[in-house]
Write a protein that holds these residues in place. Structure first.
Motif, PDB file in Angstrom:
ATOM      1  N   GLY A 140       0.470  -1.032  -0.424  1.00  0.00           N
ATOM      2  CA  GLY A 140      -0.188   0.040  -0.008  1.00  0.00           C
ATOM      3  C   GLY A 140       0.660   1.328  -0.174  1.00  0.00           C
ATOM      4  N   ASN A 141       1.983   0.709  -0.183  1.00  0.00           N
ATOM      5  CA  ASN A 141       3.189   2.240  -0.580  1.00  0.00           C
ATOM      6  C   ASN A 141       3.207   3.046  -1.330  1.00  0.00           C
ATOM      7  OD1 ASN A 141       3.450   1.913   2.916  1.00  0.00           O
ATOM      8  ND2 ASN A 141       5.117   0.335   2.128  1.00  0.00           N
ATOM      9  N   PHE A 142       3.147   3.108  -2.430  1.00  0.00           N
ATOM     10  CA  PHE A 142       3.623   3.033  -3.602  1.00  0.00           C
ATOM     11  C   PHE A 142       2.871   2.879  -4.412  1.00  0.00           C
ATOM     12  CE2 PHE A 142       7.381   0.936  -2.099  1.00  0.00           C
ATOM     13  CZ  PHE A 142       8.267   1.884  -1.866  1.00  0.00           C
ATOM     14  N   GLY A 143       0.888   2.424  -4.383  1.00  0.00           N
ATOM     15  CA  GLY A 143       0.052   2.290  -5.406  1.00  0.00           C
ATOM     16  C   GLY A 143      -0.804   0.827  -4.719  1.00  0.00           C
ATOM     17  N   ILE A 144      -1.672   0.387  -6.441  1.00  0.00           N
ATOM     18  CA  ILE A 144      -2.465  -0.883  -5.757  1.00  0.00           C
ATOM     19  C   ILE A 144      -1.978  -1.122  -6.861  1.00  0.00           C
ATOM     20  CG2 ILE A 144      -5.169  -1.317  -6.101  1.00  0.00           C
ATOM     21  CD1 ILE A 144      -5.642   1.849  -5.366  1.00  0.00           C
ATOM     22  N   CYS A 145      -1.461  -2.505  -7.191  1.00  0.00           N
ATOM     23  CA  CYS A 145      -1.008  -3.771  -7.478  1.00  0.00           C
ATOM     24  C   CYS A 145      -2.441  -4.725  -7.916  1.00  0.00           C
ATOM     25  CB  CYS A 145      -0.796  -4.690  -6.848  1.00  0.00           C
ATOM     26  SG  CYS A 145       1.311  -3.747  -7.122  1.00  0.00           S
ATOM     27  N   THR A 146      -2.851  -4.766  -9.002  1.00  0.00           N
ATOM     28  CA  THR A 146      -3.612  -4.772 -10.051  1.00  0.00           C
ATOM     29  C   THR A 146      -3.578  -6.322 -10.401  1.00  0.00           C
ATOM     30  OG1 THR A 146      -3.462  -3.981 -11.612  1.00  0.00           O
ATOM     31  CG2 THR A 146      -5.174  -3.124 -10.258  1.00  0.00           C
ATOM     32  N   LYS A 147      -2.162  -6.581 -10.991  1.00  0.00           N
ATOM     33  CA  LYS A 147      -2.177  -7.619 -11.458  1.00  0.00           C
ATOM     34  C   LYS A 147      -0.565  -7.940 -11.526  1.00  0.00           C
ATOM     35  CE  LYS A 147      -4.261  -8.340 -16.027  1.00  0.00           C
ATOM     36  NZ  LYS A 147      -4.343  -8.046 -16.795  1.00  0.00           N
ATOM     37  N   TYR A 148      -0.008  -9.424 -11.404  1.00  0.00           N
ATOM     38  CA  TYR A 148       0.979  -9.649 -11.186  1.00  0.00           C
ATOM     39  C   TYR A 148       1.261 -10.776 -12.812  1.00  0.00           C
ATOM     40  CZ  TYR A 148       0.838  -7.955  -6.400  1.00  0.00           C
ATOM     41  OH  TYR A 148       0.786  -7.554  -5.457  1.00  0.00           O
ATOM     42  N   ARG A 149       2.791 -11.300 -12.132  1.00  0.00           N
ATOM     43  CA  ARG A 149       3.017 -11.496 -13.359  1.00  0.00           C
ATOM     44  C   ARG A 149       4.401 -12.262 -12.939  1.00  0.00           C
ATOM     45  NH1 ARG A 149       7.020 -12.062 -17.481  1.00  0.00           N
ATOM     46  NH2 ARG A 149       7.140  -9.714 -17.285  1.00  0.00           N
ATOM     47  N   PHE A 150       4.236 -14.217 -12.871  1.00  0.00           N
ATOM     48  CA  PHE A 150       5.279 -14.834 -11.475  1.00  0.00           C
ATOM     49  C   PHE A 150       5.989 -16.254 -12.599  1.00  0.00           C
ATOM     50  CE2 PHE A 150       1.928 -14.084  -8.796  1.00  0.00           C
ATOM     51  CZ  PHE A 150       2.866 -13.536  -7.195  1.00  0.00           C
ATOM     52  N   ARG A 151       6.833 -15.917 -12.276  1.00  0.00           N
ATOM     53  CA  ARG A 151       7.585 -16.907 -12.819  1.00  0.00           C
ATOM     54  C   ARG A 151       7.138 -18.415 -12.081  1.00  0.00           C
ATOM     55  NH1 ARG A 151      12.794 -18.766 -10.324  1.00  0.00           N
ATOM     56  NH2 ARG A 151      13.211 -17.739  -8.314  1.00  0.00           N
ATOM     57  N   THR A 152       7.289 -19.285 -12.732  1.00  0.00           N
ATOM     58  CA  THR A 152       6.728 -20.648 -11.649  1.00  0.00           C
ATOM     59  C   THR A 152       7.917 -21.902 -11.538  1.00  0.00           C
ATOM     60  OG1 THR A 152       5.756 -21.951 -14.068  1.00  0.00           O
ATOM     61  CG2 THR A 152       4.548 -20.285 -12.466  1.00  0.00           C
ATOM     62  N   HIS A 153       6.910 -22.993 -10.922  1.00  0.00           N
ATOM     63  CA  HIS A 153       8.132 -24.270 -11.094  1.00  0.00           C
ATOM     64  C   HIS A 153       7.136 -25.437 -11.385  1.00  0.00           C
ATOM     65  CE1 HIS A 153      11.274 -22.053  -9.130  1.00  0.00           C
ATOM     66  NE2 HIS A 153      10.856 -21.369  -8.044  1.00  0.00           N
TER      67      HIS A 153
END
Length: 263
Positions: A140-153
């Motif tokens: 909550g410090n820099f904005g509102i994240c709405t989507k993430y892209r992750f690497r997976t295993h």
């Protein structure tokens, strides 16, 4: 974007909420607006690149289940109901952390609505300073994240163990358990030790050990010998199960309000 701009225009306090696991109560506000991203819970898997693009409102259990269909995993914590939004921005410890690292270590890109109502994509090539700050300090410090892209295993079966003891063995068990998490110990082992809080935990599990091991049952049995020879174990189970079954068993133990010790 509209909610942030409206709040700025009318000078209304703003809070962000995803999984409702803010122990400090930072996701609520009196006389203001709560932007709840719970309904942003889509999961899009790129099989070619082994990445997953995830809405920040999804919870750990739902994400584990969605990725299991592809036999993939992103380390996302222990509890089913924790929101991925806060887990990622705060670090993200899980049963797989010793082998794969934290949730934030898997973040490749974050879509974020900033305080001035703009939408940015932060990654190593764009807004790299913001991307650096989000991973660990972004709650909550820099904005509102709405989507993430992750690497997976890729993951399928794991070796899994459960051991219980009476409370009289607690000191010995904790001392031995700590050796499984010391520097130089096998990073493929994710060990959890829980102490029944005496209120809502199952009475048949005063001291309850669980672990996930990314190796064979034979290797796990050898690795756990010091623990099996500590005190007087009441019940011992070591078996090969699917990754999703191990996740569910661990989540069920957390549900019983056991006090977890983990490294």
């Amino acid at each position: 974007m509209n909610a942030v701009r409206w709040a700025r225009y009318y000078n209304v306090p703003l809070r962000i909420r995803s999984g409702r696991h803010s122990y400090e109560g930072l996701s609520v506000v009196t006389g203001g607006i709560v932007i709840d991203v719970t309904n942003l819970h889509e999961v899009d898997v790129n099989r070619e690149n082994n990445t997953a693009t995830v809405g920040t409102g999804i919870r750990g259990g739902m994400l584990n289940q969605a990725l299991w269909e592809e036999r993939l995993v992103v380390p996302v914590g222990l509890c089913r109901t924790t929101g991925i939004g806060g887990v990622t921005l705060g670090g993200g410890h899980s049963i797989l952390s010793r082998q794969y690292g934290l949730t934030q270590d898997h973040l490749l890109d974050a879509e974020i609505v900033t305080a001035d109502g703009r939408v940015l994509h932060a990654n190593v090539n764009n807004h790299a300073d913001l991307f650096w700050a989000l991973r660990g300090g972004g709650g909550g410090n820099f904005g509102i994240c709405t989507k993430y892209r992750f690497r997976t295993h890729h993951i399928e079966n794991v070796a899994y163990a459960e051991i219980t003891w009476d409370l009289r063995d607690m000191e010995q068990v904790i001392r031995t358990w700590q050796q499984l998490t010391a520097p130089g110990s096998d990073p493929r082992l994710g060990p959890l030790l829980a102490i029944n809080n005496g209120l809502q935990g199952p009475p048949e599990k005063p001291i309850f050990f669980q672990c996930v091991f990314l190796g064979s049952i034979t290797e796990l049995q050898q690795l756990l010998q010091p623990l099996l020879q500590t005190g007087s174990p009441r019940n011992v189970s070591i078996e090969e199960i699917t990754w999703i079954d191990s996740v569910n068993r661990i989540a069920d133990a957390r549900y019983h309000n056991l006090i977890p010790l983990r490294v």
